[in-house]
Design a protein around this motif. Structure first.
Motif, short mmCIF file in Angstrom:
data_model
loop_
_atom_site.label_atom_id
_atom_site.label_comp_id
_atom_site.label_asym_id
_atom_site.label_seq_id
_atom_site.Cartn_x
_atom_site.Cartn_y
_atom_site.Cartn_z
N ALA A 298 0.85 -1.18 0.00
CA ALA A 298 0.00 0.00 0.00
C ALA A 298 0.89 1.24 0.00
O ALA A 298 1.58 1.52 0.99
N ASN A 299 0.89 1.98 -1.10
CA ASN A 299 1.78 3.11 -1.27
C ASN A 299 1.18 4.36 -0.63
O ASN A 299 0.31 5.02 -1.19
N ILE A 300 1.66 4.66 0.58
CA ILE A 300 1.15 5.80 1.34
C ILE A 300 1.45 7.11 0.64
O ILE A 300 0.61 8.02 0.57
N ALA A 301 2.69 7.25 0.12
CA ALA A 301 3.09 8.51 -0.50
C ALA A 301 2.20 8.86 -1.69
O ALA A 301 1.81 10.02 -1.86
N SER A 302 1.88 7.87 -2.51
CA SER A 302 1.02 8.12 -3.66
C SER A 302 -0.42 8.40 -3.22
O SER A 302 -1.07 9.32 -3.73
N ALA A 303 -0.93 7.60 -2.27
CA ALA A 303 -2.30 7.80 -1.78
C ALA A 303 -2.47 9.18 -1.16
O ALA A 303 -3.53 9.82 -1.30
N ASN A 304 -1.43 9.68 -0.50
CA ASN A 304 -1.50 10.99 0.14
C ASN A 304 -1.50 12.14 -0.86
O ASN A 304 -1.69 13.30 -0.46
N ARG A 305 -1.30 11.83 -2.13
CA ARG A 305 -1.32 12.86 -3.18
C ARG A 305 -2.37 12.56 -4.24
O ARG A 305 -2.27 12.99 -5.39
N ASP A 306 -3.40 11.82 -3.85
CA ASP A 306 -4.47 11.46 -4.77
C ASP A 306 -5.36 12.68 -5.00
O ASP A 306 -5.99 13.20 -4.06
N PRO A 307 -5.47 13.17 -6.25
CA PRO A 307 -6.28 14.36 -6.52
C PRO A 307 -7.76 14.15 -6.29
O PRO A 307 -8.52 15.13 -6.18
N GLY A 308 -8.20 12.90 -6.20
CA GLY A 308 -9.60 12.64 -5.90
C GLY A 308 -9.94 12.92 -4.44
O GLY A 308 -11.11 12.99 -4.07
N VAL A 309 -8.91 13.09 -3.61
CA VAL A 309 -9.11 13.32 -2.18
C VAL A 309 -8.54 14.66 -1.74
O VAL A 309 -9.12 15.34 -0.89
N PHE A 310 -7.42 15.06 -2.34
CA PHE A 310 -6.73 16.28 -1.92
C PHE A 310 -6.71 17.31 -3.04
O PHE A 310 -6.24 17.03 -4.15
N ALA A 311 -7.23 18.50 -2.75
CA ALA A 311 -7.13 19.61 -3.70
C ALA A 311 -5.67 20.04 -3.79
O ALA A 311 -4.97 20.10 -2.78
N ASP A 312 -5.21 20.33 -5.01
CA ASP A 312 -3.82 20.72 -5.23
C ASP A 312 -2.88 19.77 -4.47
O ASP A 312 -2.13 20.20 -3.58
N PRO A 313 -2.90 18.49 -4.80
CA PRO A 313 -2.15 17.50 -4.01
C PRO A 313 -0.65 17.70 -4.00
O PRO A 313 0.03 17.27 -3.06
N GLU A 314 -0.10 18.37 -5.03
CA GLU A 314 1.34 18.61 -5.06
C GLU A 314 1.74 19.89 -4.34
O GLU A 314 2.92 20.16 -4.14
N LEU B 191 -2.79 9.20 5.13
CA LEU B 191 -2.74 7.83 5.67
C LEU B 191 -1.38 7.51 6.29
O LEU B 191 -1.04 6.34 6.47
N THR B 192 -0.64 8.54 6.63
CA THR B 192 0.72 8.34 7.11
C THR B 192 0.78 7.52 8.39
O THR B 192 1.71 6.72 8.58
N PHE B 193 -0.17 7.68 9.28
CA PHE B 193 -0.18 6.92 10.52
C PHE B 193 -0.99 5.62 10.39
O PHE B 193 -1.29 4.97 11.39
N GLY B 194 -1.33 5.26 9.17
CA GLY B 194 -2.11 4.05 8.96
C GLY B 194 -3.60 4.33 8.95
O GLY B 194 -4.05 5.48 8.90
N HIS B 195 -4.37 3.25 9.02
CA HIS B 195 -5.83 3.36 8.93
C HIS B 195 -6.41 2.07 9.49
O HIS B 195 -5.84 1.00 9.31
N GLY B 196 -7.52 2.17 10.19
CA GLY B 196 -8.14 0.96 10.73
C GLY B 196 -7.50 0.51 12.03
O GLY B 196 -6.97 1.31 12.80
N ILE B 197 -7.49 -0.80 12.26
CA ILE B 197 -7.07 -1.31 13.57
C ILE B 197 -5.59 -1.09 13.84
O ILE B 197 -5.17 -1.11 15.00
#
Length: 399
Positions: A309-325, A337-343
């Motif tokens: 699971a690529n956190i760096a890429s997910a954290n820059r997903d334009p579908g979730v973050f405006a101006d991701p760069e 998702l840097t600190f994870g997600h879920g349990i």
């Protein structure tokens, strides 16, 4: 000679990930047989579904006898129900109230460390603050005698190195790396076991005694389970704070207007540090093992496959973050998702956030300006292991 601004190795691959994510957010990395997951929705799904995407890699990775002792309480690599039991017990001792109560002492330690370079116009932020601060806090939290705290520093340096590993390392190379750190693991295990047994016989109000006393439905933590948690706290707790302080220093150096804003209004630091965590996650990827055949992103992934699971890429997903760069210290919401997600959401998150905030409150109070030196190279950690700096020389102007 003026050196170029420091750049992390993984940033050179970001454009490739971003381009691939748009066309193929889930793909098989033919080189090592692992599946790469690049978009926020898929990464979130994988991290929140332990039944399908297991954290237990038993049988798929090399096993050293010395590491088995730590696995007993290392709930980061466990699935329910064992994970639930251990996390519940540990959470009884490592509470938000316990962490919040550390703030005055963290401030004292921070000031003491910075007092050591008072009057100097240059110092290495990693050596002076980012590295020793979390070690000292964790040692005090556990009730480690002051004279033994250098042991924790020595262990951390060995465990964090991994310089012989790359992203394409073979299982044989991983096995060799584990063999190199096995003596350190053995030494840690013996020391921490003796420390726990001392606290069983001599209870106190510290975290170790709280872990010893924790109980749910008549079940308590065994000594070996406590050893595993202490190892997790030392490694994960230390890495996260050290990386956050170093990465934030570089981020604010890259964006001087943001630094000026934070120096004038430190109350904006929490949101700014979240943006640092989004853009420069200490751990780029989190691995999971499929327990059954599953479909992700239109691809069928067999059982017992390793997915990354690529956190760096997910954290820059334009579908979730405006101006991701972009780097926006006021970004809200910021569902990185840097600190994870879920349990497996990081239990030490509040501590890392507090240490980072206190560190920069102190830095901005003491210095009217700080910048990364351009005449000394920045030394990075092994990019296959962690997104962090090992050496980061600063030029500062005391107030």
């Amino acid at each position: 000679m003026t050196l170029a601004p420091p750049r992390y190795a993984f940033e050179d691959r970001l454009d490739q990930w971003i381009e691939r994510r748009a066309a193929e957010p889930v793909y098989l990395d033919e080189e090592n047989g692992m599946w790469r997951l690049l978009d926020h929705a898929t990464v979130s799904r994988v991290l929140s579904d332990p039944a399908t995407f297991s954290s237990d890699f038993s049988g798929l990775t090399p096993v050293q006898e010395d590491f088995e002792a730590f696995r007993t309480g290392m709930f980061l690599t466990m699935d329910p129900p064992n994970h639930r039991k251990l996390r519940t017990l540990v959470s009884q001792a490592f509470t938000p109230r316990t962490v919040a109560g550390l703030e005055p002492r963290i401030r004292e330690i921070t000031e003491e460390l910075l007092d050591g370079v008072a009057g100097r116009g240059r110092f290495d932020i990693v050596d002076v603050l980012a590295y020793p601060l979390p070690i000292l806090v964790i040692a005090e939290l556990l009730g480690i005698p002051a004279q033994d705290r250098e042991l924790f520093e020595k262990w951390a340096k060995v465990l964090f190195s991994g310089d012989q590993l790359t992203e394409s390392s073979t299982m044989a190379e991983i096995e060799a790396a584990l063999q190199m750190i096995a003596p350190t693991i053995r030494e840690m295990n013996e020391y921490v076991l003796a420390h726990i047994r001392y606290h069983r016989a001599n209870p106190s109000d510290g975290l170790t005694s709280k872990l010893v006393r924790a109980s749910v439905d008549g079940e308590s933590l065994t000594d070996q389970e406590i050893v595993g948690f202490v190892a997790l706290l030392l490694v994960a707790g230390h890495i996260t704070t050290t990386a956050l302080i170093g990465n934030a220093t570089i981020s604010f150096d890259r964006h001087p207007a943001a630094a000026d804003t934070l120096r004038g209004d430190p109350s904006k630091l929490p949101a700014a540090l979240e943006e640092v965590l989004r853009c420069l996650p200490p751990f780029n990827e989190l691995g999971r093992r499929t327990t059954t055949e599953v479909e992700l992103g239109g691809r069928t992934i067999p059982a017992n496959s390793i997915v990354m699971a690529n956190i760096a890429s997910a954290n820059r997903d334009p579908g979730v973050f405006a101006d991701p760069e972009g780097f926006d210290i006021a970004r809200t919401p910021n569902p990185h998702l840097t600190f994870g997600h879920g349990i497996h959401f990081c239990l030490g998150t509040p501590l890392a956030r507090m240490e980072g905030r206190i560190a920069f409150e102190a830095l901005y109070r003491r210095y009217s300006a700080l910048s990364v030196a351009r005449d000394e190279p920045v030394e990075f950690q092994n990019p296959a292991m962690i997104v962090s700096v090992r050496k980061l020389p600063l030029e500062v102007e005391p107030r």
